[in-house]
Write a protein that holds these residues in place. Sequence first.
Motif, mmCIF file in Angstrom:
data_model
loop_
_atom_site.group_PDB
_atom_site.id
_atom_site.type_symbol
_atom_site.label_atom_id
_atom_site.label_comp_id
_atom_site.label_asym_id
_atom_site.label_seq_id
_atom_site.Cartn_x
_atom_site.Cartn_y
_atom_site.Cartn_z
ATOM 1 N N VAL A 109 -58.967 39.116 104.159
ATOM 2 C CA VAL A 109 -59.459 38.962 105.533
ATOM 3 C C VAL A 109 -60.060 40.260 106.076
ATOM 4 C CG1 VAL A 109 -58.889 38.276 107.896
ATOM 5 C CG2 VAL A 109 -57.735 37.162 105.957
ATOM 6 N N LEU A 110 -59.310 41.339 106.029
ATOM 7 C CA LEU A 110 -59.757 42.583 106.667
ATOM 8 C C LEU A 110 -61.090 43.102 106.137
ATOM 9 C CD1 LEU A 110 -56.350 44.448 107.095
ATOM 10 C CD2 LEU A 110 -57.585 43.055 108.755
ATOM 11 N N PRO A 111 -61.367 43.016 104.823
ATOM 12 C CA PRO A 111 -62.687 43.474 104.366
ATOM 13 C C PRO A 111 -63.842 42.706 105.009
ATOM 14 C CG PRO A 111 -61.183 43.313 102.512
ATOM 15 C CD PRO A 111 -60.482 42.686 103.686
ATOM 16 N N LEU A 112 -63.600 41.459 105.435
ATOM 17 C CA LEU A 112 -64.644 40.659 106.089
ATOM 18 C C LEU A 112 -64.889 41.110 107.524
ATOM 19 C CD1 LEU A 112 -63.483 37.084 104.961
ATOM 20 C CD2 LEU A 112 -65.151 38.573 103.826
ATOM 21 N N LEU A 113 -63.972 41.904 108.059
ATOM 22 C CA LEU A 113 -64.045 42.284 109.473
ATOM 23 C C LEU A 113 -64.594 43.690 109.691
ATOM 24 C CD1 LEU A 113 -60.618 40.870 110.734
ATOM 25 C CD2 LEU A 113 -62.816 39.707 110.529
ATOM 26 N N VAL A 114 -64.978 44.362 108.613
ATOM 27 C CA VAL A 114 -65.559 45.699 108.746
ATOM 28 C C VAL A 114 -66.794 45.617 109.643
ATOM 29 C CG1 VAL A 114 -66.731 47.560 107.495
ATOM 30 C CG2 VAL A 114 -64.643 46.546 106.564
#
Length: 232
Positions: A197-202
């Motif tokens: 999830v977090l890599p998609l929110l960069v």
Amino acid sequence: MKAFLLAAGLGTRLRPITYTVPKCLVPIKGRPLLAWWMDLFEEHHVTEVLINTNYLPEPVRDFIHAYNDSHQSVKLIEYYEKELLGSGGTVLANQAFVENEEDFLICYADNLTNANLSAMIKFHKEHHALLTMGLFHTNNPKGCGIAAKDDHGLITEFVEKPEHPKSDLANAGIYVANQRIFNYIPHKTFVDFGKDVLPLLVGKMYGYPIKDYILDIGTMSNYEKAQKEWNK
């Protein structure tokens, strides 16, 4: 404000303690870790907390029932996972829990902390953030999820356990999330926030530096460290 408290891990690095005690209930200064979390949630006006269970669920269930019987300010509910869903999977499976909340907390129960959640929530709302990630300075960046951010707090890079870290700002396992987060959680059996999830929110999420005490008690050395340092 509602909160997810992710507590279903096996606690393998804390064995033999966790052969009989779930990690979220290991004692810190004579009180279960969950009790310290509940003090924090009460202090910052969280009204309802969902705790996921899997390994040794009965003692956690007993804690939840005892807490609900003796406290009115925060309500605890359990979500039992027959098979672990991962940090993102638990949140996705319980979307209905926060359907009427614009923003909500997601916290990893492995941590012992007195973080100022109210200040973090304020920062999140001021920035109209999709997600705000708590950050702390680590001396082991290769073993953590590492973020780089600009002068406004916008996270410009996030890498889980990078070989060549670009900063020492580590994911603290405390997030304030907006409803829009559900557009970025993959629909699959097991979803890990750090990897899926977090890599998609960069470029879409912000980092909030936590200046208060925070320690992952998931290793025996850190567990022993917490016993010496914690003075909440």
